[in-house]
Design a protein around this motif. Sequence first.
Motif, PDB file in Angstrom:
ATOM      1  N   GLY A 340      36.366  41.155  77.776  1.00  0.00           N
ATOM      2  CA  GLY A 340      34.932  40.994  77.984  1.00  0.00           C
ATOM      3  C   GLY A 340      34.287  42.323  78.328  1.00  0.00           C
ATOM      4  O   GLY A 340      34.955  43.264  78.767  1.00  0.00           O
ATOM      5  N   VAL A 341      32.989  42.381  78.123  1.00  0.00           N
ATOM      6  CA  VAL A 341      32.174  43.528  78.540  1.00  0.00           C
ATOM      7  C   VAL A 341      31.015  42.956  79.343  1.00  0.00           C
ATOM      8  O   VAL A 341      30.312  42.050  78.877  1.00  0.00           O
ATOM      9  N   TYR A 342      30.783  43.490  80.547  1.00  0.00           N
ATOM     10  CA  TYR A 342      29.796  42.932  81.466  1.00  0.00           C
ATOM     11  C   TYR A 342      28.915  44.066  81.992  1.00  0.00           C
ATOM     12  O   TYR A 342      29.373  44.908  82.772  1.00  0.00           O
ATOM     13  N   ILE A 343      27.665  44.091  81.558  1.00  0.00           N
ATOM     14  CA  ILE A 343      26.718  45.142  81.932  1.00  0.00           C
ATOM     15  C   ILE A 343      25.828  44.606  83.050  1.00  0.00           C
ATOM     16  O   ILE A 343      24.946  43.777  82.807  1.00  0.00           O
ATOM     17  N   PRO A 344      26.032  45.039  84.277  1.00  0.00           N
ATOM     18  CA  PRO A 344      25.277  44.487  85.407  1.00  0.00           C
ATOM     19  C   PRO A 344      23.772  44.563  85.196  1.00  0.00           C
ATOM     20  O   PRO A 344      23.225  45.582  84.748  1.00  0.00           O
ATOM     21  N   GLY A 345      23.108  43.444  85.492  1.00  0.00           N
ATOM     22  CA  GLY A 345      21.661  43.379  85.387  1.00  0.00           C
ATOM     23  C   GLY A 345      21.133  43.182  83.978  1.00  0.00           C
ATOM     24  O   GLY A 345      19.927  42.981  83.802  1.00  0.00           O
ATOM     25  N   ARG A 346      22.001  43.234  82.984  1.00  0.00           N
ATOM     26  CA  ARG A 346      21.555  43.120  81.593  1.00  0.00           C
ATOM     27  C   ARG A 346      22.119  41.871  80.917  1.00  0.00           C
ATOM     28  O   ARG A 346      21.414  40.898  80.698  1.00  0.00           O
ATOM     29  N   HIS A 347      23.399  41.901  80.577  1.00  0.00           N
ATOM     30  CA  HIS A 347      24.032  40.799  79.864  1.00  0.00           C
ATOM     31  C   HIS A 347      25.520  41.092  79.754  1.00  0.00           C
ATOM     32  O   HIS A 347      26.015  42.116  80.249  1.00  0.00           O
ATOM     33  N   GLY A 348      26.238  40.201  79.099  1.00  0.00           N
ATOM     34  CA  GLY A 348      27.669  40.393  78.904  1.00  0.00           C
ATOM     35  C   GLY A 348      28.148  39.610  77.708  1.00  0.00           C
ATOM     36  O   GLY A 348      27.380  38.879  77.065  1.00  0.00           O
ATOM     37  N   ALA A 349      29.432  39.781  77.399  1.00  0.00           N
ATOM     38  CA  ALA A 349      30.024  39.066  76.267  1.00  0.00           C
ATOM     39  C   ALA A 349      31.516  38.928  76.508  1.00  0.00           C
ATOM     40  O   ALA A 349      32.142  39.788  77.135  1.00  0.00           O
ATOM     41  N   ARG A 350      32.078  37.839  75.997  1.00  0.00           N
ATOM     42  CA  ARG A 350      33.523  37.633  76.048  1.00  0.00           C
ATOM     43  C   ARG A 350      33.936  36.885  74.791  1.00  0.00           C
ATOM     44  O   ARG A 350      33.189  36.044  74.287  1.00  0.00           O
ATOM     45  N   ILE A 351      35.124  37.213  74.293  1.00  0.00           N
ATOM     46  CA  ILE A 351      35.743  36.488  73.189  1.00  0.00           C
ATOM     47  C   ILE A 351      37.103  36.039  73.680  1.00  0.00           C
ATOM     48  O   ILE A 351      37.914  36.854  74.123  1.00  0.00           O
ATOM     49  N   GLU A 352      37.363  34.732  73.604  1.00  0.00           N
ATOM     50  CA  GLU A 352      38.630  34.209  74.115  1.00  0.00           C
ATOM     51  C   GLU A 352      39.245  33.212  73.151  1.00  0.00           C
ATOM     52  O   GLU A 352      38.587  32.252  72.729  1.00  0.00           O
ATOM     53  N   ASP A 353      40.498  33.445  72.829  1.00  0.00           N
ATOM     54  CA  ASP A 353      41.305  32.505  72.063  1.00  0.00           C
ATOM     55  C   ASP A 353      42.608  32.261  72.790  1.00  0.00           C
ATOM     56  O   ASP A 353      43.121  33.142  73.492  1.00  0.00           O
ATOM     57  N   ILE A 354      43.182  31.087  72.586  1.00  0.00           N
ATOM     58  CA  ILE A 354      44.554  30.827  72.996  1.00  0.00           C
ATOM     59  C   ILE A 354      45.461  31.174  71.820  1.00  0.00           C
ATOM     60  O   ILE A 354      45.195  30.773  70.672  1.00  0.00           O
ATOM     61  N   VAL A 355      46.517  31.923  72.104  1.00  0.00           N
ATOM     62  CA  VAL A 355      47.471  32.323  71.072  1.00  0.00           C
ATOM     63  C   VAL A 355      48.870  31.910  71.515  1.00  0.00           C
ATOM     64  O   VAL A 355      49.130  31.686  72.696  1.00  0.00           O
ATOM     65  N   VAL A 356      49.772  31.821  70.541  1.00  0.00           N
ATOM     66  CA  VAL A 356      51.173  31.519  70.818  1.00  0.00           C
ATOM     67  C   VAL A 356      52.033  32.595  70.181  1.00  0.00           C
ATOM     68  O   VAL A 356      51.859  32.913  68.992  1.00  0.00           O
ATOM     69  N   CYS A 357      52.939  33.175  70.958  1.00  0.00           N
ATOM     70  CA  CYS A 357      53.909  34.118  70.419  1.00  0.00           C
ATOM     71  C   CYS A 357      54.896  33.333  69.554  1.00  0.00           C
ATOM     72  O   CYS A 357      55.396  32.277  69.965  1.00  0.00           O
ATOM     73  N   THR A 358      55.170  33.840  68.358  1.00  0.00           N
ATOM     74  CA  THR A 358      56.074  33.177  67.420  1.00  0.00           C
ATOM     75  C   THR A 358      57.276  34.075  67.138  1.00  0.00           C
ATOM     76  O   THR A 358      57.351  35.209  67.626  1.00  0.00           O
ATOM     77  N   GLU A 359      58.182  33.590  66.329  1.00  0.00           N
ATOM     78  CA  GLU A 359      59.362  34.383  65.967  1.00  0.00           C
ATOM     79  C   GLU A 359      58.976  35.673  65.256  1.00  0.00           C
ATOM     80  O   GLU A 359      59.658  36.697  65.375  1.00  0.00           O
ATOM     81  N   THR A 360      57.876  35.637  64.517  1.00  0.00           N
ATOM     82  CA  THR A 360      57.484  36.801  63.710  1.00  0.00           C
ATOM     83  C   THR A 360      56.235  37.503  64.208  1.00  0.00           C
ATOM     84  O   THR A 360      55.864  38.541  63.658  1.00  0.00           O
ATOM     85  N   GLY A 361      55.571  36.973  65.231  1.00  0.00           N
ATOM     86  CA  GLY A 361      54.355  37.610  65.704  1.00  0.00           C
ATOM     87  C   GLY A 361      53.524  36.686  66.562  1.00  0.00           C
ATOM     88  O   GLY A 361      53.883  36.381  67.690  1.00  0.00           O
ATOM     89  N   VAL A 362      52.421  36.200  66.001  1.00  0.00           N
ATOM     90  CA  VAL A 362      51.473  35.450  66.821  1.00  0.00           C
ATOM     91  C   VAL A 362      50.707  34.460  65.948  1.00  0.00           C
ATOM     92  O   VAL A 362      50.477  34.708  64.756  1.00  0.00           O
ATOM     93  N   THR A 363      50.316  33.347  66.557  1.00  0.00           N
ATOM     94  CA  THR A 363      49.432  32.370  65.932  1.00  0.00           C
ATOM     95  C   THR A 363      48.252  32.133  66.856  1.00  0.00           C
ATOM     96  O   THR A 363      48.434  31.896  68.054  1.00  0.00           O
ATOM     97  N   ARG A 364      47.047  32.206  66.307  1.00  0.00           N
ATOM     98  CA  ARG A 364      45.848  31.847  67.065  1.00  0.00           C
ATOM     99  C   ARG A 364      45.666  30.336  66.986  1.00  0.00           C
ATOM    100  O   ARG A 364      45.598  29.771  65.896  1.00  0.00           O
ATOM    101  N   LEU A 365      45.564  29.687  68.145  1.00  0.00           N
ATOM    102  CA  LEU A 365      45.284  28.257  68.145  1.00  0.00           C
ATOM    103  C   LEU A 365      43.799  27.985  67.995  1.00  0.00           C
ATOM    104  O   LEU A 365      43.412  26.970  67.417  1.00  0.00           O
ATOM    105  N   ASP A 366      42.969  28.868  68.553  1.00  0.00           N
ATOM    106  CA  ASP A 366      41.520  28.796  68.318  1.00  0.00           C
ATOM    107  C   ASP A 366      41.219  29.654  67.106  1.00  0.00           C
ATOM    108  O   ASP A 366      41.566  30.838  67.070  1.00  0.00           O
ATOM    109  N   THR A 367      40.580  29.063  66.128  1.00  0.00           N
ATOM    110  CA  THR A 367      40.448  29.741  64.831  1.00  0.00           C
ATOM    111  C   THR A 367      39.002  30.028  64.442  1.00  0.00           C
ATOM    112  O   THR A 367      38.724  30.350  63.290  1.00  0.00           O
ATOM    113  N   LEU A 368      38.069  29.926  65.374  1.00  0.00           N
ATOM    114  CA  LEU A 368      36.662  30.206  65.072  1.00  0.00           C
ATOM    115  C   LEU A 368      36.451  31.686  64.786  1.00  0.00           C
ATOM    116  O   LEU A 368      37.176  32.538  65.308  1.00  0.00           O
TER     117      LEU A 368
END
Length: 375
Positions: A340-368
């Motif tokens: 996230g980035v949070y600018i006091p007094g102005r605004h902020g933003a966050r991007i959050e997904d749940i991921v799972v570590c796999t045998e070959t890398g990673v899978t995003r469970l949230d796909t938006l």
Amino acid sequence: MDAATTLYTSERIAAVRASTAAAGIDALVITPGAELRYLTGYDAHASERLTALVVPAEGPATLIVPRLERPLAASSPLPGTGVGIVDFGDGVNPYALLASFLDEHVGSGRRVIGAAERMWASHWHGIEAAVPSASLAMAATVLSPLRMVKSAAEVAELTRAAEAIDRVHTRMGEWLRPGRTEREVAADIKAAIVEEGHTAVSFAIVAAGPNGASPHHGVSDAVIESGQPVVVDIGGVVDTGYGSDCTRTYCVGQTPADFNDYYGALRAAHQAGVDAVRPGVTASSVDAATRAVLTDAGYGEFFTHRTGHGIGLDGHEAPYIVDGDDTVLAPGMAFSIEPGVYIPGRHGARIEDIVVCTETGVTRLDTLPTEVTIL
């Protein structure tokens, strides 16, 4: 085969018993909470009456339960795990009952008891009085490494929860508009969380404009204005107890210029964190990969929290994606990536997904998509 049959098994109890012995702990005593549900599927009510699962390093696992709650325990997945049930009536000292069980299956000498992470202090004091030779250890020493690595059945439940919360995010245009308060929008979101497949709401953060600079803002009666970025962080649990947690940032109307300055770097940081996940790397290295992008872009000081946290039957559990957590990632570990980035007094933003570590890398469970959504 239903989910409970694959989630809660005698094999899980056996694995915990073996790990308890290997840790030098004589018995685990697990009171209501995620640890008890993980072992038995029983979502017990915590109260002044003792409910405690006793798992000796050797010997049968038994649930000590108030008599009036025995029907609830018996109708849960617990019997399918091979765990026995012993009940007690009001007026009976349950701690003496527990002590008698330990004497029978552990012995009467000095005993190391692994206590549930969130056991009420009143219950521990009751156990201490009944078992004065006991020394305290943390059951998490045994349970946390096992809970971190999700089975295929657990990943399926987390996926179901993630798909449900993603559906709520796709409906945000129904509720998020100028003139409405954060609280009004959150009420609509909470109803949709249940409508889309959760059995309970865990949280609904709606943080508009300056409130978006507070990562755990919650909601207020602030009126959403045109041109304000709005951070929406929401989650719930499905019927098996597994949770969702997904954040997206929206804007009602044109995004401010200074918001645009950092949002691209935030998207890149999120992608860097996802890309860094693979077996054999440490949790802290994923945090470092995410943080480096924002630091290099000049926004490091505005990323004020860890990159992520594990998720399962608890909304926050190990591993923690943060500097200092040297847990080595393994297939089956599930956690958030949420810079996230949070600018006091102005605004902020966050991007959050749940991921799972796999045998070959990673899978995003949230796909938006991760672009800011203009409403």
